[in-house]
Design an enzyme around this catalytic site. Structure first.
Site, PDB file in Angstrom:
ATOM      1  N   ALA A 178       0.846  -1.194   0.000  1.00  9.28           N
ATOM      2  CA  ALA A 178       0.000   0.000   0.000  1.00  9.28           C
ATOM      3  C   ALA A 178       0.880   1.242   0.000  1.00  9.28           C
ATOM      4  O   ALA A 178       1.884   1.304   0.710  1.00  9.28           O
ATOM      5  CB  ALA A 178      -0.908  -0.003   1.225  1.00  9.28           C
ATOM      6  N   LYS A 193      -6.015   3.569  -4.861  1.00  4.64           N
ATOM      7  CA  LYS A 193      -6.263   3.729  -3.422  1.00  4.64           C
ATOM      8  C   LYS A 193      -6.622   5.182  -3.127  1.00  4.64           C
ATOM      9  O   LYS A 193      -5.855   6.087  -3.461  1.00  4.64           O
ATOM     10  CB  LYS A 193      -4.985   3.324  -2.670  1.00  4.64           C
TER      11      LYS A 193
HETATM   12  C1  LIG Z   1       4.747  -6.660   7.325  1.00  2.78           C
HETATM   13  C2  LIG Z   1       5.177  -5.453   6.570  1.00  2.78           C
HETATM   14  C3  LIG Z   1       4.244  -4.770   5.796  1.00  2.78           C
HETATM   15  C4  LIG Z   1       4.626  -3.633   5.101  1.00  2.78           C
HETATM   16  N1  LIG Z   1       3.686  -2.935   4.390  1.00  2.78           N
HETATM   17  C5  LIG Z   1       4.036  -1.776   3.800  1.00  2.78           C
HETATM   18  C6  LIG Z   1       3.092  -1.002   3.098  1.00  2.78           C
HETATM   19  O1  LIG Z   1       1.924  -1.377   2.971  1.00  2.78           O
HETATM   20  N2  LIG Z   1       3.497   0.151   2.539  1.00  2.78           N
HETATM   21  C7  LIG Z   1       4.786   0.595   2.643  1.00  2.78           C
HETATM   22  O2  LIG Z   1       5.100   1.682   2.174  1.00  2.78           O
HETATM   23  N3  LIG Z   1       5.721  -0.159   3.251  1.00  2.78           N
HETATM   24  C8  LIG Z   1       5.382  -1.305   3.840  1.00  2.78           C
HETATM   25  N4  LIG Z   1       6.332  -2.045   4.471  1.00  2.78           N
HETATM   26  C9  LIG Z   1       7.733  -1.655   4.390  1.00  2.78           C
HETATM   27  C10 LIG Z   1       8.318  -2.097   3.040  1.00  2.78           C
HETATM   28  O3  LIG Z   1       8.158  -3.486   2.899  1.00  2.78           O
HETATM   29  C11 LIG Z   1       9.788  -1.743   2.949  1.00  2.78           C
HETATM   30  O4  LIG Z   1       9.963  -0.400   3.263  1.00  2.78           O
HETATM   31  C12 LIG Z   1      10.285  -1.963   1.538  1.00  2.78           C
HETATM   32  O5  LIG Z   1      10.026  -3.260   1.116  1.00  2.78           O
HETATM   33  C13 LIG Z   1      11.751  -1.688   1.446  1.00  2.78           C
HETATM   34  O6  LIG Z   1      12.526  -2.761   1.868  1.00  2.78           O
HETATM   35  P1  LIG Z   1      14.080  -2.636   1.666  1.00  2.78           P
HETATM   36  O7  LIG Z   1      14.375  -2.471   0.229  1.00  2.78           O
HETATM   37  O8  LIG Z   1      14.612  -1.602   2.604  1.00  2.78           O
HETATM   38  O9  LIG Z   1      14.622  -4.043   2.214  1.00  2.78           O
HETATM   39  P2  LIG Z   1      14.534  -5.524   1.573  1.00  2.78           P
HETATM   40  O10 LIG Z   1      13.362  -5.716   0.719  1.00  2.78           O
HETATM   41  O11 LIG Z   1      14.718  -6.457   2.724  1.00  2.78           O
HETATM   42  O12 LIG Z   1      15.825  -5.619   0.634  1.00  2.78           O
HETATM   43  C14 LIG Z   1      17.113  -5.831   1.162  1.00  2.78           C
HETATM   44  C15 LIG Z   1      18.072  -6.122   0.030  1.00  2.78           C
HETATM   45  O13 LIG Z   1      19.396  -6.189   0.558  1.00  2.78           O
HETATM   46  C16 LIG Z   1      20.035  -7.342   0.024  1.00  2.78           C
HETATM   47  N5  LIG Z   1      21.050  -7.796   0.972  1.00  2.78           N
HETATM   48  C17 LIG Z   1      20.968  -7.887   2.324  1.00  2.78           C
HETATM   49  N6  LIG Z   1      22.109  -8.368   2.830  1.00  2.78           N
HETATM   50  C18 LIG Z   1      22.945  -8.578   1.772  1.00  2.78           C
HETATM   51  C19 LIG Z   1      24.272  -9.059   1.640  1.00  2.78           C
HETATM   52  N7  LIG Z   1      25.000  -9.471   2.681  1.00  2.78           N
HETATM   53  N8  LIG Z   1      24.813  -9.126   0.402  1.00  2.78           N
HETATM   54  C20 LIG Z   1      24.098  -8.728  -0.688  1.00  2.78           C
HETATM   55  N9  LIG Z   1      22.853  -8.281  -0.631  1.00  2.78           N
HETATM   56  C21 LIG Z   1      22.286  -8.195   0.594  1.00  2.78           C
HETATM   57  C22 LIG Z   1      18.913  -8.349  -0.160  1.00  2.78           C
HETATM   58  O14 LIG Z   1      19.269  -9.341  -1.084  1.00  2.78           O
HETATM   59  C23 LIG Z   1      17.815  -7.431  -0.690  1.00  2.78           C
HETATM   60  O15 LIG Z   1      17.978  -7.271  -2.076  1.00  2.78           O
HETATM   61  C24 LIG Z   1       5.971  -3.196   5.162  1.00  2.78           C
HETATM   62  C25 LIG Z   1       6.903  -3.905   5.903  1.00  2.78           C
HETATM   63  C26 LIG Z   1       6.528  -5.023   6.613  1.00  2.78           C
HETATM   64  C27 LIG Z   1       7.568  -5.772   7.401  1.00  2.78           C
END
Ligand SMILES: Cc1cc2nc3c(=O)[nH]c(=O)nc-3n(C[C@H](O)[C@H](O)[C@H](O)COP(=O)(O)OP(=O)(O)OC[C@H]3O[C@@H](n4cnc5c(N)ncnc54)[C@H](O)[C@@H]3O)c2cc1C
Length: 513
Positions: free
Chosen positions: A50, A78
């Site tokens: 969302a 939305k």
């Molecule tokens: C239950 C839940 C519901 C959510 N719902 C919403 C929502 O409705 N709306 C919203 O705006 N946000 C929501 N969020 C938040 C949203 O999911 C995150 O902000 C978004 O997905 C960003 O994630 P990220 O890219 O920071 O991390 P991640 O998706 O975890 O990506 C991390 C990356 O780092 C890489 N990585 C990690 N360690 C290493 C390593 N040692 N070597 C190489 N690569 C590595 C992984 O491979 C991956 O590619 C929600 C979160 C949760 C937990």
């Protein structure tokens, strides 16, 4: 002209690919070289369905075609968030993406509405919001542009499949020549004198050197926390939920143009309608319920067949004390986590990218840029934090321990001050930096059951009969215009229907595009 900045992004979740997309689209090729490292084996968190209306500006600014993106991510529209059972059991309100009524001579519209209560009317404030009325009617159309009519007073966001959105951005970014490197980071090399990161070292032994690093490694926060030891501000005393249990179900029933969030015994559950399935999940506090009971409560509340077993994610509400250290800035989950009640995480990624673009260094470290970025992000996080706490604190449920705890807890001074002003005479603070403008605060104050004791004396400047007539006309105008809008499901099918969607689900025949 300075030489191109050598940028390395660690992580290919929503944060990593959004950063790569924005930087590759908006920073001229001659000013940057960019690579992104991610590990398929580790994967991404893959939730985050969302969004807020700002995402449209983000996509537009980098040249993403809306209908194309929606088709590729099974997206729907939305208009706001529907809160069920929050203020008290049986209560219901929508936090819309739009204003109520229209501002009158600098005075908030709600002041005339509050005055109407004293004049014996019991009009629901939501009937004065175009977005609320359209959402309740399951209708959608684009807002009128460049007009001052009541159907120009709202905006919209998307529900989309987060993993598909990350893949979509990846294709977008790779088409712009950014190199993706597959591999797991094993080690990080730092300059022994300054502490600046010099290179990421992969398990294969490959060394990825750079001048500026963007940590998008998710909850691991490999660089900001792992390398720089940046501390954590724990906000769990105000936001006690620390677990999320996502579970997808089949798509059934109406395709609603809003996210639904339903208060539960020890937290809340979400319901997000996508074209091909419905996203659900229970966000709860392990202090107030154990995981087995939470699972049972969630599964009992779902009326649709499961598409997978529930997963369990652990978190703590809070943030890194700063997001940028030396030559490394953290975006997304590596910089903090606030529960998805108001869909703020992707917004926080986006706004951090926008601040970064303005403050991007030309070569090495410059503390002035770092301090400014951290200051801006402090405000962003703290204002969202206060807004989320508001939903928990203003409740009169008393039926379970979590809700009693939240109603009784001490809230941050900044929030106590705001609630006091609204309680007195509906004063809603307008700030320059930070998410959530007065209409959002207004929706939640009123929705959670806080009605101002007085209205502003300025409202009496307009004759009462005239003011009441104006209010009534706005309600009527909204109702009439909403009646003319297409059903949301039909609009989505026509504008951005994803190829795999079975047309039998689109049971609403009316199409007026
Ligand atoms: C239950 C839940 C519901 C959510 N719902 C919403 C929502 O409705 N709306 C919203 O705006 N946000 C929501 N969020 C938040 C949203 O999911 C995150 O902000 C978004 O997905 C960003 O994630 P990220 O890219 O920071 O991390 P991640 O998706 O975890 O990506 C991390 C990356 O780092 C890489 N990585 C990690 N360690 C290493 C390593 N040692 N070597 C190489 N690569 C590595 C992984 O491979 C991956 O590619 C929600 C979160 C949760 C937990």
């Amino acid at each position: 002209m300075d030489k191109p900045l050598d940028i390395v992004i660690l992580g290919g979740g929503t944060a990593g690919w959004m950063a790569a997309a924005a930087l590759s689209a908006l920073l001229p090729a001659g000013r940057r070289r960019m690579r992104l490292v991610e590990s398929d084996e580790i994967g991404i968190v893959g939730v985050g369905e969302a969004t807020l209306p700002h995402i449209k500006n983000f996509n537009d600014s980098i040249g993403i075609d809306e209908a194309d993106m929606m088709r590729a991510t099974n997206a729907t529209f939305k208009l706001g968030i529907h809160f069920v059972d929050w203020g008290f059991k049986g209560s219901s309100y929508i936090h819309p993406f739009g204003v109520h009524g229209s501002a009158q001579a600098g005075l908030g519209f709600h002041q005339q509405w509050r005055r109407s209560l004293d004049a014996g009317r019991d009009w629901d404030i939501q009937d004065f919001s175009f977005a609320c009325v359209a959402a309740n009617a399951n209708r959608f159309d684009f807002p009128a542009v460049g007009k001052s009519t009541v159907n120009s007073t709202y905006s919209y966001a998307y529900h989309f499949d987060a993993s598909l959105y990350a893949q979509y951005l990846r294709r977008f970014v790779e088409a712009r020549g950014v190199q993706r490197i597959e591999g797991k980071v094993r080690d990080v090399e730092q300059d022994p004198d300054t502490g600046d990161i010099r290179a990421l070292v992969l398990e294969s032994g490959e060394r990825i050197a750079g001048q500026f690093f963007i940590d998008c490694s998710g909850f691991r926060s490999l660089l900001l926390a792992g390398r720089f030891g940046t501390g954590w501000d724990d906000w769990s005393k105000w936001l006690p939920c620390d677990r999320a249990m996502p579970v997808p179900t089949e798509r059934c029933g109406d395709l609603t143009p809003y996210t639904r969030v339903i208060a539960m015994n020890a937290g809340w559950r979400w319901r997000i309608p996508l074209q091909h399935r419905t996203g659900n999940g229970y966000v709860f506090s392990s202090r107030f319920i154990d995981e087995d009971k939470a699972r049972a409560e969630l599964l009992n509340s779902l009326g649709e067949p499961l598409l997978a077993e529930p997963r369990m994610l652990k978190f703590q509400a809070g943030r890194r004390v700063h997001s940028w250290a030396r030559n490394c800035v953290a975006l997304g989950l590596s910089s903090g986590f606030l529960e998805p009640l108001e869909s703020t995480s992707i917004y926080l990624i986006q706004i951090a990218i926008m601040h970064l673009l303005e403050l991007i260094p030309t070569k090495g470290h410059d503390q002035r840029l770092v301090d400014e970025f951290n200051l801006r992000m402090d405000l962003e996080y703290e204002r969202i934090r206060d807004f989320l706490i508001l939903h928990y604190h203003l409740n009169s449920r008393e039926d379970t321990e979590l809700w009693r705890y939240c109603a009784a807890m001490d809230v941050p001074d900044s929030l106590r001050r705001r609630i006091g002003l609204f309680r007195h005479s509906g004063i809603v603070e307008q700030y320059r930096h930070g998410l959530f403008t007065p209409p959002s605060w207004l929706s939640v104050y009123l929705g959670q059951g806080l009605t101002p004791e007085h209205y502003s004396p300025l409202a009496d400047a307009a004759p009462l009969n005239r003011a009441l007539k104006d209010l009534d006309e706005i309600r009527e105008d909204i109702r009439d215009r909403v009646d003319e809008m297409p059903k949301h499901a039909s609009f989505v099918a026509r504008y951005a229907g994803a190829p795999q969607v079975d047309d039998r689900h689109l049971h609403e025949a009316e199409v007026r595009l």
